[in-house]
Design a protein around this motif. Structure first.
Motif, mmCIF file in Angstrom:
data_model
loop_
_atom_site.group_PDB
_atom_site.id
_atom_site.type_symbol
_atom_site.label_atom_id
_atom_site.label_comp_id
_atom_site.label_asym_id
_atom_site.label_seq_id
_atom_site.Cartn_x
_atom_site.Cartn_y
_atom_site.Cartn_z
ATOM 1 N N HIS A 392 15.274 -26.233 -31.007
ATOM 2 C CA HIS A 392 14.650 -27.118 -29.327
ATOM 3 C C HIS A 392 14.781 -28.248 -29.527
ATOM 4 C CE1 HIS A 392 13.152 -25.546 -26.456
ATOM 5 N NE2 HIS A 392 11.982 -25.907 -25.611
ATOM 6 N N ILE A 393 15.790 -28.968 -28.179
ATOM 7 C CA ILE A 393 15.653 -30.242 -28.422
ATOM 8 C C ILE A 393 15.906 -31.067 -27.597
ATOM 9 C CG2 ILE A 393 16.043 -30.639 -31.088
ATOM 10 C CD1 ILE A 393 18.802 -31.215 -30.219
ATOM 11 N N ASP A 394 15.437 -32.378 -27.447
ATOM 12 C CA ASP A 394 16.351 -32.666 -26.065
ATOM 13 C C ASP A 394 17.624 -33.560 -26.733
ATOM 14 O OD1 ASP A 394 16.996 -35.187 -23.919
ATOM 15 O OD2 ASP A 394 15.050 -35.159 -24.204
ATOM 16 N N ALA A 395 18.529 -32.531 -26.062
ATOM 17 C CA ALA A 395 20.249 -33.516 -26.267
ATOM 18 C C ALA A 395 20.458 -35.026 -26.948
ATOM 19 C CB ALA A 395 21.158 -32.355 -26.293
ATOM 20 N N ASP A 396 20.087 -35.623 -24.793
ATOM 21 C CA ASP A 396 20.142 -36.867 -25.354
ATOM 22 C C ASP A 396 19.892 -37.902 -25.857
ATOM 23 O OD1 ASP A 396 22.321 -36.113 -23.182
ATOM 24 O OD2 ASP A 396 20.952 -36.062 -21.310
ATOM 25 N N LYS A 397 18.448 -37.640 -26.190
ATOM 26 C CA LYS A 397 17.317 -37.948 -27.243
ATOM 27 C C LYS A 397 17.972 -38.279 -28.930
ATOM 28 C CE LYS A 397 14.340 -39.798 -24.230
ATOM 29 N NZ LYS A 397 14.960 -39.739 -23.136
ATOM 30 N N ILE A 398 18.398 -37.207 -29.175
ATOM 31 C CA ILE A 398 18.865 -36.660 -30.226
ATOM 32 C C ILE A 398 20.047 -37.696 -30.525
ATOM 33 C CG2 ILE A 398 19.457 -34.930 -31.852
ATOM 34 C CD1 ILE A 398 16.881 -35.436 -31.710
ATOM 35 N N ILE A 399 20.820 -37.471 -29.526
ATOM 36 C CA ILE A 399 22.687 -37.809 -29.474
ATOM 37 C C ILE A 399 22.126 -39.801 -29.895
ATOM 38 C CG2 ILE A 399 24.441 -38.455 -28.516
ATOM 39 C CD1 ILE A 399 24.489 -35.858 -26.831
ATOM 40 N N ARG A 400 21.127 -40.326 -29.115
ATOM 41 C CA ARG A 400 20.580 -41.801 -29.727
ATOM 42 C C ARG A 400 20.696 -41.604 -30.833
ATOM 43 N NH1 ARG A 400 17.869 -45.585 -25.401
ATOM 44 N NH2 ARG A 400 18.161 -47.549 -26.730
ATOM 45 N N VAL A 401 19.626 -40.885 -31.523
ATOM 46 C CA VAL A 401 19.235 -41.044 -33.131
ATOM 47 C C VAL A 401 20.512 -41.185 -33.809
ATOM 48 C CG1 VAL A 401 18.240 -39.544 -34.728
ATOM 49 C CG2 VAL A 401 16.632 -39.675 -32.372
ATOM 50 N N PHE A 402 21.273 -39.999 -33.717
ATOM 51 C CA PHE A 402 22.610 -40.578 -34.143
ATOM 52 C C PHE A 402 23.641 -41.506 -34.197
ATOM 53 C CE2 PHE A 402 21.181 -35.422 -34.937
ATOM 54 C CZ PHE A 402 20.266 -35.875 -36.018
ATOM 55 N N GLU A 403 24.465 -41.447 -32.712
ATOM 56 C CA GLU A 403 23.978 -42.314 -32.551
ATOM 57 C C GLU A 403 24.183 -44.090 -33.433
ATOM 58 O OE1 GLU A 403 24.683 -42.906 -28.293
ATOM 59 O OE2 GLU A 403 26.229 -42.055 -27.487
ATOM 60 N N ASN A 404 22.741 -43.881 -32.953
ATOM 61 C CA ASN A 404 22.307 -45.628 -33.508
ATOM 62 C C ASN A 404 22.707 -45.145 -35.733
ATOM 63 O OD1 ASN A 404 19.151 -46.600 -35.771
ATOM 64 N ND2 ASN A 404 19.646 -47.895 -33.397
ATOM 65 N N LEU A 405 22.324 -43.733 -35.759
ATOM 66 C CA LEU A 405 22.698 -43.743 -37.665
ATOM 67 C C LEU A 405 24.020 -44.287 -37.792
ATOM 68 C CD1 LEU A 405 20.321 -40.964 -38.743
ATOM 69 C CD2 LEU A 405 20.132 -43.347 -38.829
ATOM 70 N N LEU A 406 25.004 -43.489 -37.646
ATOM 71 C CA LEU A 406 25.910 -43.696 -37.131
ATOM 72 C C LEU A 406 26.213 -44.935 -37.327
ATOM 73 C CD1 LEU A 406 27.708 -40.751 -35.769
ATOM 74 C CD2 LEU A 406 27.634 -41.289 -38.097
ATOM 75 N N THR A 407 26.519 -45.881 -36.130
ATOM 76 C CA THR A 407 26.768 -46.790 -35.516
ATOM 77 C C THR A 407 25.832 -48.455 -37.106
ATOM 78 O OG1 THR A 407 26.343 -47.252 -33.308
ATOM 79 C CG2 THR A 407 26.419 -49.175 -34.596
ATOM 80 N N ASN A 408 25.060 -48.028 -37.667
ATOM 81 C CA ASN A 408 24.584 -48.742 -38.370
ATOM 82 C C ASN A 408 25.139 -48.823 -39.747
ATOM 83 O OD1 ASN A 408 22.731 -49.671 -36.970
ATOM 84 N ND2 ASN A 408 20.437 -48.363 -37.391
ATOM 85 N N ALA A 409 25.067 -47.203 -40.092
ATOM 86 C CA ALA A 409 26.065 -46.622 -41.538
ATOM 87 C C ALA A 409 27.738 -47.467 -41.100
ATOM 88 C CB ALA A 409 26.554 -45.447 -41.668
ATOM 89 N N ILE A 410 28.551 -46.762 -39.887
ATOM 90 C CA ILE A 410 30.013 -47.972 -39.888
ATOM 91 C C ILE A 410 29.971 -49.829 -39.814
ATOM 92 C CG2 ILE A 410 31.720 -48.571 -38.626
ATOM 93 C CD1 ILE A 410 30.798 -45.754 -37.401
ATOM 94 N N LYS A 411 28.509 -50.270 -39.578
ATOM 95 C CA LYS A 411 28.175 -51.467 -39.151
ATOM 96 C C LYS A 411 28.067 -52.363 -40.533
ATOM 97 C CE LYS A 411 26.737 -52.764 -35.561
ATOM 98 N NZ LYS A 411 25.078 -53.202 -34.538
ATOM 99 N N TYR A 412 27.489 -51.810 -41.619
ATOM 100 C CA TYR A 412 26.942 -51.626 -43.113
ATOM 101 C C TYR A 412 27.563 -51.839 -43.931
ATOM 102 C CZ TYR A 412 23.367 -54.089 -39.981
ATOM 103 O OH TYR A 412 23.597 -54.932 -38.385
ATOM 104 N N SER A 413 28.796 -50.780 -43.983
ATOM 105 C CA SER A 413 29.491 -50.858 -44.999
ATOM 106 C C SER A 413 30.096 -50.937 -45.395
ATOM 107 C CB SER A 413 30.040 -48.544 -44.302
ATOM 108 O OG SER A 413 29.651 -47.498 -44.038
ATOM 109 N N SER A 414 30.164 -50.817 -46.338
ATOM 110 C CA SER A 414 31.627 -51.571 -47.148
ATOM 111 C C SER A 414 32.968 -51.253 -46.795
ATOM 112 C CB SER A 414 31.651 -51.379 -48.785
ATOM 113 O OG SER A 414 30.062 -51.637 -49.533
#
Length: 505
Positions: A392-414
């Motif tokens: 039971h979540i706010d989908a838009d807000k949770i999507i923003r969380v995972f977008e941020n995590l994925l973006t950081n993971a891609i940006k700072y990965s080897s």
């Protein structure tokens, strides 16, 4: 400190009957419970103290009164025993005279009285009903007696109990063979010295002094505890919130000490939070000023060049304009992130929660991120369960969380490399982890990643496009969903994990 009651197993060996041991154990248990109750209540302690002091003062009064009364006793002459002796003498004669039911003759009376006279100096008369003397002892001279006056004197003596040396008269009716008569025995009562206890204020003074002294001594420690509480409050009121009042009892004073210590602890925590909030506010202003000033300075600089037409050709002017527009967009994004973070931190954003399948949400998000990952020479791996996990979540807000995590993971990965996303179910919660390989993050800096404007090193600066608020916003969103977000590292593997509560499918 409470006394713990332990049953005595050896009572059965001492007492021949079990019920005796049971009575003793029950009595001992009641005594211990009573002691514990007294230890827990100041009111009961005062009652017990008052009773003990009262009993001791009464004992003190009794002992001192006994001593001082004997010391101050007053002598007096008492005739009570002498009068009783005359009374007993008369009763003894009457008993001997009336042993015959049919009466006794005058000849039989004389030997009895003469025999009694040998051992007594009292006057004895035998009177007829009209007062004529029928027989008298040698020490008596009367021949006629006023019976009415005699009875009146005897009754007055008994009614008023005159304790003097006056002649005492005792008379009894007797039956002679020929007529009715009276036996009269009179004499001066033998005096006896009696000692009356004397009166002295010393026993009362001693009793009052014993009560006050013992009450003061018994309440001295308790009053010391009260003084320590008062001193502790005074010390805390001066601003010394590290001061703690000693806990010395299990009664109301002990509870008060605990409450004072809890109050000091809470005040200290509140003040520290206020100081931290003030420091954080100052840091926020400093960081915001720094991050806003950099793009704003560039925008102003390029706009000034355009205004002053300080360019060589239209192509260079267009380049200046594009840079100013890019920095403006970045500045807008930073301001938007700042407003978003402020709203989330102050719970100013209402969540539009709905029933959402986390599998489908993550799957869709990964599909949208594939192209960005490929541009950075990375492969996205997904590990999703077959079971649909609902939350039971706010989908838009949770999507923003995972977008941020994925973006950081891609940006700072080897690069090249792999970024993995794992979704698992653990005890009613969904655990989502975004995993990548990159430069190791020190253990003591993992929690700081979620602080606003925090950057680990120079490689993670605003030049990479980040505002420094992404992870802080993600943390606020997750916490507003009553979830948890954290980072962990194993060697070069970096994991950002989110925990959300699941609902029934």
């Amino acid at each position: 400190m409470k006394i713990k009651f332990t049953p005595f197993k050896w009572l059965g060996r001492i007492f021949p009957f079990n019920w005796i041991g049971d009575i003793f154990r029950f009595s001992f248990k009641m005594l211990i419970q009573g002691v514990n109750k007294v230890q827990e209540s100041i009111r009961l302690q005062l009652i017990v103290t008052f009773v003990i002091c009262l009993l001791v003062s009464m004992l003190t009064y009794s002992l001192s009164a006994t001593f001082f009364d004997q010391y101050n006793k007053v002598a007096r002459i008492d005739y009570t025993e002498g009068k009783a002796e005359i009374e007993r003498e008369a009763r003894s004669i009457v008993t001997r005279l009336q042993y015959k039911l049919s009466g006794i003759s005058e000849d039989e009376v004389k030997p009895i009285i003469e025999d009694m006279v040998q051992y007594s100096s009292y006057k004895m008369l035998i009177l007829s009903l009209d007062g004529k003397v029928l027989y008298k002892t040698p020490n008596t001279t009367e021949t006629q007696v006023d019976v009415h006056h005699l009875i009146s004197n005897a009754m007055n003596e008994r009614i008023y109990n005159d304790n003097t040396s006056k002649e005492f008269i005792s008379f009894f009716p007797i039956d002679l063979v020929s007529e009715k008569a009276y036996l009269v025995v009179s004499g001066i009562p033998r005096p006896q010295i009696e000692y009356d206890p004397g009166s002295s204020p010393i026993p009362l003074i001693a009793a009052v002094a014993a009560f006050i002294g013992l009450f003061y001594w018994l309440t001295k420690r308790k009053m010391k505890d009260v003084e320590e509480l008062a001193q502790g409050l005074l010390e805390i009121s001066k601003g010394n919130l590290d001061y703690r009042v000693p806990h010395k009892s299990s009664d109301e004073l002990g509870s008060l000490a605990d409450n004072i210590n809890h109050m000091a602890k809470e005040l200290q925590r509140t003040i520290e939070e206020e100081r931290l909030a003030e420091r954080t506010k100052n840091e926020l202003i400093t960081n915001v000023s720094h991050d806003l000033r950099t793009p704003l300075t560039l925008i102003i600089g390029y706009l000034r060049l355009l205004k002053d037409k300080n360019y060589e050709n239209e192509r260079q002017a267009e380049t200046y304009l594009n840079i100013a527009a890019s920095k403006s967009e970045k500045l807008k994004g930073l301001i938007d992130d700042l407003f978003e973070y402020t709203k989330l931190s102050n719970h100013g954003v209402s969540l539009a929660k709905e029933r959402v399948c986390l599998n489908e949400l993550i799957e869709q998000l990964l599909e949208e991120t594939v192209s960005y990952a490929e541009e950075n020479e990375l492969v996205l791996e997904r590990h999703l369960p077959a079971e649909k996990l609902m939350a039971h979540i706010d989908a838009d807000k949770i999507i923003r969380v995972f977008e941020n995590l994925l973006t950081n993971a891609i940006k700072y990965s080897s690069k090249p490399g792999v970024v993995s996303v794992r979704l698992t179910r653990e005890e009613g919660y969904a655990h989502i982890c975004v995993i990548n390989n990159g430069d190791p993050i020190p253990e003591d800096e993992l929690d700081k990643l979620f602080e606003r404007f925090y950057r680990i090193d120079a490689s993670r600066t605003s030049s990479t496009g980040g505002s420094g608020l992404g992870l802080a916003i993600a943390k606020s969103i997750v916490e507003n969903h009553d979830g948890k977000i954290w980072a962990e590292t194993v060697g070069r593997e970096i994991r950002f994990c989110v925990r959300l509560e699941l609902i029934d499918s």
